[in-house]
Enzyme design. Structure first.
Site, PDB file in Angstrom:
ATOM      1  N   ALA A   1       0.821  -1.212   0.000  1.00 23.92           N
ATOM      2  CA  ALA A   1       0.000   0.000   0.000  1.00 23.92           C
ATOM      3  C   ALA A   1       0.855   1.261   0.000  1.00 23.92           C
ATOM      4  O   ALA A   1       0.602   2.201  -0.762  1.00 23.92           O
ATOM      5  CB  ALA A   1      -0.934  -0.004   1.210  1.00 23.92           C
TER       6      ALA A   1
ATOM      7  N   GLY B   1       8.409  -4.154   4.295  1.00 19.68           N
ATOM      8  CA  GLY B   1       8.551  -4.542   5.696  1.00 19.68           C
ATOM      9  C   GLY B   1       7.299  -5.227   6.189  1.00 19.68           C
ATOM     10  O   GLY B   1       6.312  -5.359   5.458  1.00 19.68           O
TER      11      GLY B   1
ATOM     12  N   ARG C   1       4.922   0.531  16.468  1.00 12.82           N
ATOM     13  CA  ARG C   1       5.936   0.463  15.420  1.00 12.82           C
ATOM     14  C   ARG C   1       7.143  -0.369  15.887  1.00 12.82           C
ATOM     15  O   ARG C   1       7.771  -1.065  15.104  1.00 12.82           O
ATOM     16  CB  ARG C   1       6.379   1.879  15.036  1.00 12.82           C
ATOM     17  CG  ARG C   1       5.251   2.712  14.416  1.00 12.82           C
ATOM     18  CD  ARG C   1       5.726   4.110  14.072  1.00 12.82           C
ATOM     19  NE  ARG C   1       4.673   4.907  13.452  1.00 12.82           N
ATOM     20  CZ  ARG C   1       3.915   5.769  14.092  1.00 12.82           C
ATOM     21  NH1 ARG C   1       4.069   5.933  15.398  1.00 12.82           N
ATOM     22  NH2 ARG C   1       3.001   6.470  13.444  1.00 12.82           N
TER      23      ARG C   1
ATOM     24  N   ASN D   1       8.638   1.085   9.024  1.00 15.96           N
ATOM     25  CA  ASN D   1       8.638   1.230  10.481  1.00 15.96           C
ATOM     26  C   ASN D   1       9.205   0.000  11.189  1.00 15.96           C
ATOM     27  O   ASN D   1       9.125  -1.105  10.654  1.00 15.96           O
ATOM     28  CB  ASN D   1       7.205   1.480  10.965  1.00 15.96           C
ATOM     29  CG  ASN D   1       6.799   2.922  10.772  1.00 15.96           C
ATOM     30  OD1 ASN D   1       7.580   3.831  11.020  1.00 15.96           O
ATOM     31  ND2 ASN D   1       5.579   3.129  10.299  1.00 15.96           N
ATOM     32  N   PRO D   2       9.795   0.191  12.378  1.00 15.62           N
ATOM     33  CA  PRO D   2      10.014   1.465  13.081  1.00 15.62           C
ATOM     34  C   PRO D   2      11.185   2.218  12.443  1.00 15.62           C
ATOM     35  O   PRO D   2      12.329   1.752  12.516  1.00 15.62           O
ATOM     36  CB  PRO D   2      10.318   1.047  14.515  1.00 15.62           C
ATOM     37  CG  PRO D   2      10.912  -0.328  14.365  1.00 15.62           C
ATOM     38  CD  PRO D   2      10.266  -0.958  13.169  1.00 15.62           C
ATOM     39  N   VAL D   3      10.904   3.326  11.807  1.00  6.61           N
ATOM     40  CA  VAL D   3      11.842   3.936  10.871  1.00  6.61           C
ATOM     41  C   VAL D   3      13.173   4.332  11.510  1.00  6.61           C
ATOM     42  O   VAL D   3      14.231   4.208  10.877  1.00  6.61           O
ATOM     43  CB  VAL D   3      11.186   5.132  10.148  1.00  6.61           C
ATOM     44  CG1 VAL D   3      10.925   6.291  11.101  1.00  6.61           C
ATOM     45  CG2 VAL D   3      12.032   5.579   8.969  1.00  6.61           C
ATOM     46  N   ASP D   4      13.162   4.785  12.737  1.00  8.30           N
ATOM     47  CA  ASP D   4      14.415   5.222  13.368  1.00  8.30           C
ATOM     48  C   ASP D   4      15.359   4.045  13.622  1.00  8.30           C
ATOM     49  O   ASP D   4      16.557   4.131  13.350  1.00  8.30           O
ATOM     50  CB  ASP D   4      14.120   5.954  14.684  1.00  8.30           C
ATOM     51  CG  ASP D   4      13.144   7.085  14.493  1.00  8.30           C
ATOM     52  OD1 ASP D   4      13.526   8.104  13.893  1.00  8.30           O
ATOM     53  OD2 ASP D   4      11.971   6.948  14.912  1.00  8.30           O
TER      54      ASP D   4
ATOM     55  N   ASP E   1       4.532  13.188  10.561  1.00  8.08           N
ATOM     56  CA  ASP E   1       4.022  13.623  11.873  1.00  8.08           C
ATOM     57  C   ASP E   1       3.919  15.149  11.932  1.00  8.08           C
ATOM     58  O   ASP E   1       2.965  15.706  12.481  1.00  8.08           O
ATOM     59  CB  ASP E   1       4.944  13.135  12.992  1.00  8.08           C
ATOM     60  CG  ASP E   1       5.237  11.660  12.885  1.00  8.08           C
ATOM     61  OD1 ASP E   1       4.680  10.883  13.662  1.00  8.08           O
ATOM     62  OD2 ASP E   1       6.048  11.286  12.014  1.00  8.08           O
TER      63      ASP E   1
ATOM     64  N   HIS F   1       3.935  26.742  10.651  1.00  6.87           N
ATOM     65  CA  HIS F   1       5.289  26.185  10.621  1.00  6.87           C
ATOM     66  C   HIS F   1       5.602  25.612  11.999  1.00  6.87           C
ATOM     67  O   HIS F   1       5.760  26.355  12.969  1.00  6.87           O
ATOM     68  CB  HIS F   1       6.299  27.259  10.221  1.00  6.87           C
ATOM     69  CG  HIS F   1       6.082  27.771   8.830  1.00  6.87           C
ATOM     70  ND1 HIS F   1       6.526  27.118   7.711  1.00  6.87           N
ATOM     71  CD2 HIS F   1       5.409  28.861   8.389  1.00  6.87           C
ATOM     72  CE1 HIS F   1       6.166  27.783   6.631  1.00  6.87           C
ATOM     73  NE2 HIS F   1       5.481  28.843   7.013  1.00  6.87           N
TER      74      HIS F   1
ATOM     75  N   HIS G   1       9.851   8.682  15.467  1.00  7.11           N
ATOM     76  CA  HIS G   1       8.592   8.580  14.747  1.00  7.11           C
ATOM     77  C   HIS G   1       7.786   7.524  15.477  1.00  7.11           C
ATOM     78  O   HIS G   1       7.800   6.345  15.137  1.00  7.11           O
ATOM     79  CB  HIS G   1       8.842   8.175  13.294  1.00  7.11           C
ATOM     80  CG  HIS G   1       7.581   7.877  12.521  1.00  7.11           C
ATOM     81  ND1 HIS G   1       6.546   8.770  12.412  1.00  7.11           N
ATOM     82  CD2 HIS G   1       7.195   6.770  11.831  1.00  7.11           C
ATOM     83  CE1 HIS G   1       5.575   8.241  11.679  1.00  7.11           C
ATOM     84  NE2 HIS G   1       5.952   7.021  11.318  1.00  7.11           N
TER      85      HIS G   1
ATOM     86  N   THR H   1      -1.789   3.079   6.700  1.00  7.44           N
ATOM     87  CA  THR H   1      -1.684   4.471   6.275  1.00  7.44           C
ATOM     88  C   THR H   1      -0.917   4.482   4.956  1.00  7.44           C
ATOM     89  O   THR H   1       0.107   3.813   4.842  1.00  7.44           O
ATOM     90  CB  THR H   1      -0.916   5.324   7.308  1.00  7.44           C
ATOM     91  OG1 THR H   1       0.410   4.799   7.439  1.00  7.44           O
ATOM     92  CG2 THR H   1      -1.594   5.294   8.665  1.00  7.44           C
TER      93      THR H   1
END
Length: 337
Positions: free
Chosen positions: A35, A102, A111, A143-146, A171, A191, A198, A254
């Protein structure tokens, strides 16, 4: 369309007459035709972010079908070539590689719960990707992206400028959307950044946020709109964290907003925009934080991620960023990183 325009497009695709030198086209490789990956390719094509878009996935039937479906709509988009393949060689010489493959996040899963399966996948595919596209800028979206970004730097051996994560770009977009909803102004005039993980320990940088140039903490509510009190800000921050879980519970994944956020990163790289985006990268002495991948406002351009902006932070924000860093370090240690 004029003949002159057609000639220009032919040159850009390397199809000009024999007397002309072929001009290299921009090439995007999206790894994973699920997706997120398929919608990422769609968003990049709609925005004209690259002239050649490759979808790579081990599911041959799925990836070829996705590419064919996208290709059938090319006449309604900026001109591009779309390829779907289960052969990693299709990613050769890419300018940007977006890794979306993933384990799928299920309702109720965090995540971090996805980490083990995804890290294992990255260890399998990343060396082969780097072999065929050694000069690409790599953007980890999975994810988990970090944690995935940190593991990918270890596995690939790439410099931390060349490989980074999509971080909290999405985010921050969610944060700006919610602030705009509360204040009744256009989201483009808000801003504000989400920093840190994340995920559950992320934090909004309220002290540097502005609305139309007015510091957010000094904002006087317009008639009929809710003031941005401490309680309202806390509610917005919770909604930013929880919104992904709500979407996953309702529709399974998402994909639209993350694909648009990803396409914005792609454009910043391809066009060397030097745009400030809160991507996840390996920090080294940022407000005293080192050896962890997390998101802070950073300059993104053709060489990847550059300077990390030393954004002024309140005492609470800085403490929150350090807590987020410690949380991610603990997870990294759990997986032997």
């Amino acid at each position: 369309m004029s003949e002159q325009t057609n000639d220009v497009e032919g040159d850009e695709l390397g199809l000009a007459g024999s007397g002309a030198s072929p001009r290299r086209t921009t090439k995007l490789a999206v790894v994973g035709a699920g997706a997120v990956g398929s919608t990422m390719a769609y968003a990049a094509l709609m925005r004209g972010a690259a002239r050649s878009v490759v979808l790579y996935d081990i599911n041959k039937a799925k990836v070829e079908a996705e590419a064919l479906d996208l290709g059938h709509g090319i006449q309604f988009m900026p001109m591009a070539e779309v390829i779907g393949s289960d052969d990693i060689a299709a990613c050769a010489d890419a300018d940007v590689v977006m890794v979306t493959a993933g384990a799928k996040q299920k309702p109720g899963q965090t995540r971090i719960d996805l980490a083990e399966a995804t890290i294992s996948l990255v260890k399998k595919i990343l060396p082969s990707l780097v072999e065929v596209a050694p000069n690409a800028v790599y953007v980890m979206v999975t994810n988990p992206v970090d944690i995935v970004t940190y593991a990918s730097l270890r596995v690939s051996g790439l410099p931390p400028t060349q490989l980074f994560g999509s971080g909290t770009v999405l985010d921050s977009s969610r944060l700006r959307y919610l602030i705009a909803q509360y204040t009744g102004v256009a989201v483009q005039n808000v801003h504000a950044y989400i920093a840190g993980e994340h995920g559950d320990t992320e934090l909004p940088l309220w002290s540097s946020a502005t609305i139309g140039g007015v510091p957010l903490l000094d904002w006087n509510a317009m008639e009929g709109h809710v003031p941005l009190t401490h309680e309202v800000r806390e509610s917005i921050a919770r909604e930013v964290v929880d919104s992904a879980y709500r979407i996953i519970a309702g529709k399974g994944a998402t994909n639209y907003a993350v694909a648009l956020a990803g396409s914005r990163i792609i454009e910043a790289i391809m066009k060397d925009e030097r745009r400030i985006l809160p991507v996840s990268s390996l920090l080294d002495g940022y407000h005293g934080i080192s050896d962890v991948c997390l998101s802070v406002p950073s300059v993104v351009g053709r060489g990847g991620v550059g300077e990390r902006l030393q954004v002024p932070m309140s005492t609470d924000e800085l403490a929150g960023l350090r807590r987020s860093a410690e949380s991610l370090r603990a997870v990294a240690r759990r997986f032997g990183l």
